[in-house]
Design a protein around this motif. Structure first.
Motif, PDB file in Angstrom:
ATOM      1  N   MET A   1     -10.457  24.693  18.975  1.00 54.07           N
ATOM      2  CA  MET A   1      -9.183  25.332  19.212  1.00 54.07           C
ATOM      3  C   MET A   1      -8.069  24.304  19.405  1.00 54.07           C
ATOM      4  SD  MET A   1      -8.145  28.483  19.664  1.00 54.07           S
ATOM      5  CE  MET A   1      -6.776  29.340  20.263  1.00 54.07           C
ATOM      6  N   ARG A   2      -8.352  23.184  20.076  1.00 53.16           N
ATOM      7  CA  ARG A   2      -7.341  22.171  20.281  1.00 53.16           C
ATOM      8  C   ARG A   2      -6.885  21.565  18.953  1.00 53.16           C
ATOM      9  NH1 ARG A   2      -8.735  18.396  25.395  1.00 53.16           N
ATOM     10  NH2 ARG A   2      -8.163  19.952  26.920  1.00 53.16           N
ATOM     11  N   LYS A   3      -7.794  21.371  18.055  1.00 57.44           N
ATOM     12  CA  LYS A   3      -7.472  20.795  16.773  1.00 57.44           C
ATOM     13  C   LYS A   3      -6.518  21.707  15.994  1.00 57.44           C
ATOM     14  CE  LYS A   3      -9.801  18.357  13.127  1.00 57.44           C
ATOM     15  NZ  LYS A   3     -11.051  18.050  12.492  1.00 57.44           N
ATOM     16  N   PHE A   4      -6.634  22.967  16.185  1.00 61.05           N
ATOM     17  CA  PHE A   4      -5.795  23.935  15.493  1.00 61.05           C
ATOM     18  C   PHE A   4      -4.355  23.892  16.013  1.00 61.05           C
ATOM     19  CE2 PHE A   4      -4.119  28.296  15.087  1.00 61.05           C
ATOM     20  CZ  PHE A   4      -4.106  28.363  13.707  1.00 61.05           C
ATOM     21  N   LEU A   5      -4.143  23.663  17.292  1.00 64.40           N
ATOM     22  CA  LEU A   5      -2.805  23.672  17.877  1.00 64.40           C
ATOM     23  C   LEU A   5      -2.070  22.347  17.698  1.00 64.40           C
ATOM     24  CD1 LEU A   5      -3.518  25.577  21.193  1.00 64.40           C
ATOM     25  CD2 LEU A   5      -2.444  26.451  19.131  1.00 64.40           C
ATOM     26  N   ARG A   6      -2.790  21.286  17.412  1.00 58.84           N
ATOM     27  CA  ARG A   6      -2.163  19.981  17.261  1.00 58.84           C
ATOM     28  C   ARG A   6      -1.449  19.871  15.903  1.00 58.84           C
ATOM     29  NH1 ARG A   6      -5.712  14.781  17.206  1.00 58.84           N
ATOM     30  NH2 ARG A   6      -7.125  16.430  16.622  1.00 58.84           N
ATOM     31  N   LEU A   7      -0.236  19.278  15.908  1.00 59.30           N
ATOM     32  CA  LEU A   7       0.519  19.114  14.671  1.00 59.30           C
ATOM     33  C   LEU A   7       0.019  17.899  13.890  1.00 59.30           C
ATOM     34  CD1 LEU A   7       4.141  19.759  15.954  1.00 59.30           C
ATOM     35  CD2 LEU A   7       2.690  21.304  14.654  1.00 59.30           C
ATOM     36  N   ARG A   8       0.055  18.010  12.590  1.00 61.22           N
ATOM     37  CA  ARG A   8      -0.339  16.914  11.740  1.00 61.22           C
ATOM     38  C   ARG A   8       0.775  15.884  11.647  1.00 61.22           C
ATOM     39  NH1 ARG A   8      -1.684  19.000   6.076  1.00 61.22           N
ATOM     40  NH2 ARG A   8      -0.183  17.440   5.528  1.00 61.22           N
ATOM     41  N   GLY A   9       0.447  14.619  11.585  1.00 56.60           N
ATOM     42  CA  GLY A   9       1.444  13.561  11.437  1.00 56.60           C
ATOM     43  C   GLY A   9       1.916  13.452   9.991  1.00 56.60           C
ATOM     44  N   ASN A  10       3.048  12.810   9.806  1.00 58.30           N
ATOM     45  CA  ASN A  10       3.583  12.618   8.459  1.00 58.30           C
ATOM     46  C   ASN A  10       2.771  11.571   7.709  1.00 58.30           C
ATOM     47  OD1 ASN A  10       5.617  14.422   8.995  1.00 58.30           O
ATOM     48  ND2 ASN A  10       7.032  12.830   9.692  1.00 58.30           N
ATOM     49  N   LYS A  11       2.632  11.807   6.408  1.00 56.57           N
ATOM     50  CA  LYS A  11       1.951  10.822   5.569  1.00 56.57           C
ATOM     51  C   LYS A  11       2.940   9.722   5.223  1.00 56.57           C
ATOM     52  CE  LYS A  11      -1.197  13.983   3.272  1.00 56.57           C
ATOM     53  NZ  LYS A  11      -1.632  14.538   1.987  1.00 56.57           N
ATOM     54  N   SER A  12       2.448   8.519   5.132  1.00 53.03           N
ATOM     55  CA  SER A  12       3.311   7.406   4.720  1.00 53.03           C
ATOM     56  C   SER A  12       2.738   6.821   3.433  1.00 53.03           C
ATOM     57  CB  SER A  12       3.381   6.347   5.809  1.00 53.03           C
ATOM     58  OG  SER A  12       2.102   5.794   6.025  1.00 53.03           O
ATOM     59  N   PHE A  13       3.662   6.464   2.533  1.00 51.71           N
ATOM     60  CA  PHE A  13       3.277   5.925   1.239  1.00 51.71           C
ATOM     61  C   PHE A  13       3.917   4.560   1.058  1.00 51.71           C
ATOM     62  CE2 PHE A  13       3.275  10.528   0.784  1.00 51.71           C
ATOM     63  CZ  PHE A  13       2.003  10.742   0.297  1.00 51.71           C
ATOM     64  N   ASN A  14       3.224   3.689   0.398  1.00 49.34           N
ATOM     65  CA  ASN A  14       3.761   2.380   0.072  1.00 49.34           C
ATOM     66  C   ASN A  14       4.216   2.446  -1.383  1.00 49.34           C
ATOM     67  OD1 ASN A  14       4.478  -0.236   0.048  1.00 49.34           O
ATOM     68  ND2 ASN A  14       2.405  -1.062   0.037  1.00 49.34           N
ATOM     69  N   TYR A  15       5.467   2.889  -1.599  1.00 49.94           N
ATOM     70  CA  TYR A  15       5.994   3.123  -2.937  1.00 49.94           C
ATOM     71  C   TYR A  15       6.919   1.998  -3.349  1.00 49.94           C
ATOM     72  CZ  TYR A  15       8.851   5.061  -6.652  1.00 49.94           C
ATOM     73  OH  TYR A  15       9.506   5.248  -7.828  1.00 49.94           O
ATOM     74  N   THR A  16       6.710   1.464  -4.542  1.00 51.35           N
ATOM     75  CA  THR A  16       7.663   0.547  -5.148  1.00 51.35           C
ATOM     76  C   THR A  16       8.005   1.094  -6.524  1.00 51.35           C
ATOM     77  OG1 THR A  16       5.865  -0.781  -6.046  1.00 51.35           O
ATOM     78  CG2 THR A  16       6.826  -1.517  -3.966  1.00 51.35           C
ATOM     79  N   PRO A  17       9.278   1.011  -6.930  1.00 56.45           N
ATOM     80  CA  PRO A  17       9.665   1.528  -8.242  1.00 56.45           C
ATOM     81  C   PRO A  17       8.924   0.814  -9.368  1.00 56.45           C
ATOM     82  CG  PRO A  17      11.596   1.096  -6.902  1.00 56.45           C
ATOM     83  CD  PRO A  17      10.421   0.555  -6.163  1.00 56.45           C
ATOM     84  N   ARG A  18       8.817   1.473 -10.501  1.00 60.90           N
ATOM     85  CA  ARG A  18       8.009   0.977 -11.613  1.00 60.90           C
ATOM     86  C   ARG A  18       8.476  -0.374 -12.136  1.00 60.90           C
ATOM     87  NH1 ARG A  18       7.066   4.927 -16.497  1.00 60.90           N
ATOM     88  NH2 ARG A  18       5.857   5.917 -14.869  1.00 60.90           N
ATOM     89  N   TYR A  19       9.782  -0.535 -12.336  1.00 56.38           N
ATOM     90  CA  TYR A  19      10.292  -1.760 -12.942  1.00 56.38           C
ATOM     91  C   TYR A  19      10.933  -2.684 -11.912  1.00 56.38           C
ATOM     92  CZ  TYR A  19       9.488   0.932 -17.113  1.00 56.38           C
ATOM     93  OH  TYR A  19       8.910   1.678 -18.085  1.00 56.38           O
ATOM     94  N   TYR A  20      10.525  -2.600 -10.676  1.00 58.79           N
ATOM     95  CA  TYR A  20      11.081  -3.431  -9.609  1.00 58.79           C
ATOM     96  C   TYR A  20      10.517  -4.835  -9.711  1.00 58.79           C
ATOM     97  CZ  TYR A  20      12.155  -4.990  -4.885  1.00 58.79           C
ATOM     98  OH  TYR A  20      12.609  -5.684  -3.812  1.00 58.79           O
ATOM     99  N   LYS A  21      11.398  -5.837  -9.731  1.00 53.71           N
ATOM    100  CA  LYS A  21      10.952  -7.215  -9.897  1.00 53.71           C
ATOM    101  C   LYS A  21      10.877  -7.970  -8.582  1.00 53.71           C
ATOM    102  CE  LYS A  21      12.540  -7.570 -14.556  1.00 53.71           C
ATOM    103  NZ  LYS A  21      13.705  -7.545 -15.349  1.00 53.71           N
ATOM    104  N   GLY A  22      11.186  -7.333  -7.484  1.00 53.46           N
ATOM    105  CA  GLY A  22      11.029  -7.962  -6.192  1.00 53.46           C
ATOM    106  C   GLY A  22      12.245  -8.675  -5.656  1.00 53.46           C
ATOM    107  N   GLU A  23      13.408  -8.490  -6.241  1.00 50.82           N
ATOM    108  CA  GLU A  23      14.597  -9.171  -5.748  1.00 50.82           C
ATOM    109  C   GLU A  23      15.703  -8.156  -5.490  1.00 50.82           C
ATOM    110  OE1 GLU A  23      15.872 -10.587 -10.186  1.00 50.82           O
ATOM    111  OE2 GLU A  23      14.386 -11.687  -9.047  1.00 50.82           O
ATOM    112  N   GLY A  24      16.307  -8.209  -4.327  1.00 47.40           N
ATOM    113  CA  GLY A  24      17.397  -7.291  -3.991  1.00 47.40           C
ATOM    114  C   GLY A  24      16.885  -5.903  -3.641  1.00 47.40           C
ATOM    115  N   ASN A  25      17.814  -5.003  -3.473  1.00 51.69           N
ATOM    116  CA  ASN A  25      17.504  -3.618  -3.129  1.00 51.69           C
ATOM    117  C   ASN A  25      17.320  -2.810  -4.411  1.00 51.69           C
ATOM    118  OD1 ASN A  25      17.279  -1.103  -2.036  1.00 51.69           O
ATOM    119  ND2 ASN A  25      19.278  -1.081  -1.066  1.00 51.69           N
ATOM    120  N   PRO A  26      16.155  -2.204  -4.638  1.00 55.20           N
ATOM    121  CA  PRO A  26      15.953  -1.465  -5.892  1.00 55.20           C
ATOM    122  C   PRO A  26      16.735  -0.165  -5.947  1.00 55.20           C
ATOM    123  CG  PRO A  26      14.063  -1.191  -4.475  1.00 55.20           C
ATOM    124  CD  PRO A  26      14.959  -2.195  -3.809  1.00 55.20           C
ATOM    125  N   TYR A  27      17.243   0.299  -4.811  1.00 57.96           N
ATOM    126  CA  TYR A  27      17.955   1.569  -4.778  1.00 57.96           C
ATOM    127  C   TYR A  27      19.464   1.400  -4.824  1.00 57.96           C
ATOM    128  CZ  TYR A  27      13.342   3.005  -3.387  1.00 57.96           C
ATOM    129  OH  TYR A  27      11.995   3.209  -3.358  1.00 57.96           O
TER     130      TYR A  27
END
Length: 94
Positions: A1-27
């Motif tokens: 029952m306790r497991k049912f009342l507890r909220l799930r945490g947010n998932k985190s992803f390690n996302y990098t854009p496809r053509y990102y070359k590693g310099e500067g802000n890709p966004y």
């Protein structure tokens, strides 16, 4: 029952854009030609911006582009005058 009342945490992803070359802000959105313009520099103040814009105007561009632009503009004006059936006889004085 306790497991049912507890909220799930947010998932985190390690996302990098496809053509990102590693310099500067890709966004960061930046125009492709900004690095070649003198007016897109980091100069502050209205006077500095106007002076750099006038310096940019003074530099001579490609002469062929100017003539090509004028020819295309002239042809488009003639086509427009032909479409609206413009009569040139109003400029003729007998």
């Amino acid at each position: 029952m306790r497991k049912f009342l507890r909220l799930r945490g947010n998932k985190s992803f390690n996302y990098t854009p496809r053509y990102y070359k590693g310099e500067g802000n890709p966004y960061k959105i930046e125009h492709k030609l900004d690095k070649f313009r003198s007016t897109a520099s980091t100069t502050r103040g209205l006077k500095n911006k106007f002076s750099s814009a006038f310096q940019d105007l003074k530099t001579e561009g490609d002469r062929n582009v100017k003539t090509r632009f004028l020819v295309i503009l002239g042809v488009l004006i003639l086509i427009f005058l032909f479409i609206i059936d413009f009569d040139l006889s109003i400029f003729y004085m007998p």
